[in-house]
Design a protein around this motif. Structure first.
Motif, PDB file in Angstrom:
ATOM      1  N   ASP A 136       5.260  -4.919   2.912  1.00 34.67           N
ATOM      2  CA  ASP A 136       4.653  -4.038   4.031  1.00 34.67           C
ATOM      3  C   ASP A 136       5.181  -2.567   4.023  1.00 34.67           C
ATOM      4  O   ASP A 136       4.094  -1.668   4.131  1.00 34.67           O
ATOM      5  N   GLU A 137       6.335  -2.387   3.694  1.00 33.26           N
ATOM      6  CA  GLU A 137       6.799  -0.948   3.970  1.00 33.26           C
ATOM      7  C   GLU A 137       6.153  -0.347   2.572  1.00 33.26           C
ATOM      8  O   GLU A 137       5.786   0.970   2.991  1.00 33.26           O
ATOM      9  N   MET A 138       6.264  -0.589   1.514  1.00 33.84           N
ATOM     10  CA  MET A 138       5.476  -0.215   0.455  1.00 33.84           C
ATOM     11  C   MET A 138       4.287   0.520   0.626  1.00 33.84           C
ATOM     12  O   MET A 138       3.719   1.421   0.448  1.00 33.84           O
ATOM     13  N   SER A 139       3.377  -0.501   1.228  1.00 31.70           N
ATOM     14  CA  SER A 139       2.074  -0.221   1.376  1.00 31.70           C
ATOM     15  C   SER A 139       1.930   0.749   2.541  1.00 31.70           C
ATOM     16  O   SER A 139       1.001   1.610   2.300  1.00 31.70           O
ATOM     17  N   PHE A 140       2.547   0.871   3.429  1.00 32.03           N
ATOM     18  CA  PHE A 140       2.357   2.038   4.454  1.00 32.03           C
ATOM     19  C   PHE A 140       3.100   3.257   4.007  1.00 32.03           C
ATOM     20  O   PHE A 140       2.524   4.348   4.172  1.00 32.03           O
ATOM     21  N   PHE A 141       4.219   3.160   3.252  1.00 30.44           N
ATOM     22  CA  PHE A 141       4.808   4.385   2.390  1.00 30.44           C
ATOM     23  C   PHE A 141       3.751   5.017   1.580  1.00 30.44           C
ATOM     24  O   PHE A 141       3.456   6.188   1.872  1.00 30.44           O
ATOM     25  N   MET A 142       3.015   4.025   0.940  1.00 31.47           N
ATOM     26  CA  MET A 142       2.186   4.817  -0.299  1.00 31.47           C
ATOM     27  C   MET A 142       0.859   5.527   0.687  1.00 31.47           C
ATOM     28  O   MET A 142       0.496   6.480   0.210  1.00 31.47           O
ATOM     29  N   ARG A 143       0.542   4.651   1.474  1.00 37.53           N
ATOM     30  CA  ARG A 143      -0.623   5.035   2.283  1.00 37.53           C
ATOM     31  C   ARG A 143      -0.431   6.495   3.079  1.00 37.53           C
ATOM     32  O   ARG A 143      -1.243   7.466   2.885  1.00 37.53           O
TER      33      ARG A 143
END
Length: 255
Positions: A66-73
């Motif tokens: 989830d962190e990776m998704s928000f980070f990349m977004r």
């Protein structure tokens, strides 16, 4: 749904929409790295390795899914806003959703790490250690944007970075799709249509200013640095300098 990594380490890659250039100059590269520093701190991401190429970038990170998704977004959105403002454009900069692959063993980690840092050399831009827009310098001087200590815990069996990068392997990693821009027939047609050049041998006889104009035009068409260097009988490094200039990268401090 993305495949999850038992180690929480991922190789991430994003490329320009319709394979367009995403980093035109050093100002844009510097801005991306500044935003990368901000977002990795916000989401507490471990950045083990990175490399910025002309129309895509690679990251090796440790993060919860989830962190990776928000980070990349947030990273891609923030950079796209800056890029569009700077270049007077609108619309998507990156193509679709970023790609990621889980890194589940130390051996696979070392291969991914090696692959990312070697990207410029594989593309014919310059030697790995000469490229300014990757983590290589951070590992040489043990500091900078990269979380060097986190990476070295896994790479630790190597006495130095050169030993790791010198190894060969046959792993296949995330690659941006390539278009057939290096085809000599296509290049010849482009040069004839836009510069009235009917004989490629004449390229070497042009003035430096004329060569630079053509080199930049070919790069904007997606022709690789290696193909351009062969056309003009000059080094890939010279082509790179003609396109981007010789300004050295300034140090990016952690935010």
């Amino acid at each position: 749904m993305r495949e999850q990594s038992p180690s929480d380490i991922y190789h991430v890659m994003a490329r320009g929409n319709w394979k367009q250039i995403t980093f035109n100059d050093d100002v844009e590269r510097e801005k991306f790295l500044q935003l990368l520093a901000i977002e990795k701190e916000k989401y507490e991401i471990e950045l083990h390795c990175y490399c910025l190429m002309d129309n895509h970038f690679h990251l090796l990170i440790k993060a919860q899914p989830d962190e990776m998704s928000f980070f990349m977004r947030d990273l891609q959105a923030a950079y796209a806003r800056f890029y569009n403002w700077k270049n007077g454009r609108v619309g998507h900069l990156f193509q679709g959703v970023y790609k990621s692959e889980p890194i589940d063993t130390d051996g696979y980690y070392r291969s991914a790490f090696r692959y990312i840092l070697r990207n410029p050399e594989a593309a014919g831009v310059c030697k790995t250690e000469e490229y300014q827009w990757s983590s290589y310098e951070d590992f040489e001087f043990l500091g900078g944007l990269t979380d060097v200590n986190c990476a070295m815990e896994i790479i630790g069996s190597y006495s130095n970075l050169a030993d790791l990068l010198a190894e060969n392997d046959d792993h296949h990693f995330l690659e941006p799709e390539r278009k057939n821009c290096d085809d000599l027939e296509n290049i010849s047609a482009f040069l004839k249509r836009n510069f009235s050049i009917t004989d490629l041998k004449n390229l070497e006889n042009l003035s430096g200013k004329q060569q630079t104009k053509i080199i930049k035009s070919l790069k904007n068409q997606g022709v690789s640095v290696l193909a351009i260097s062969e056309l003009f009988s000059i080094s890939a490094r010279t082509v790179y300098n003609r396109i981007y200039g010789k300004n050295k990268r300034t140090k990016i401090e952690k935010v």
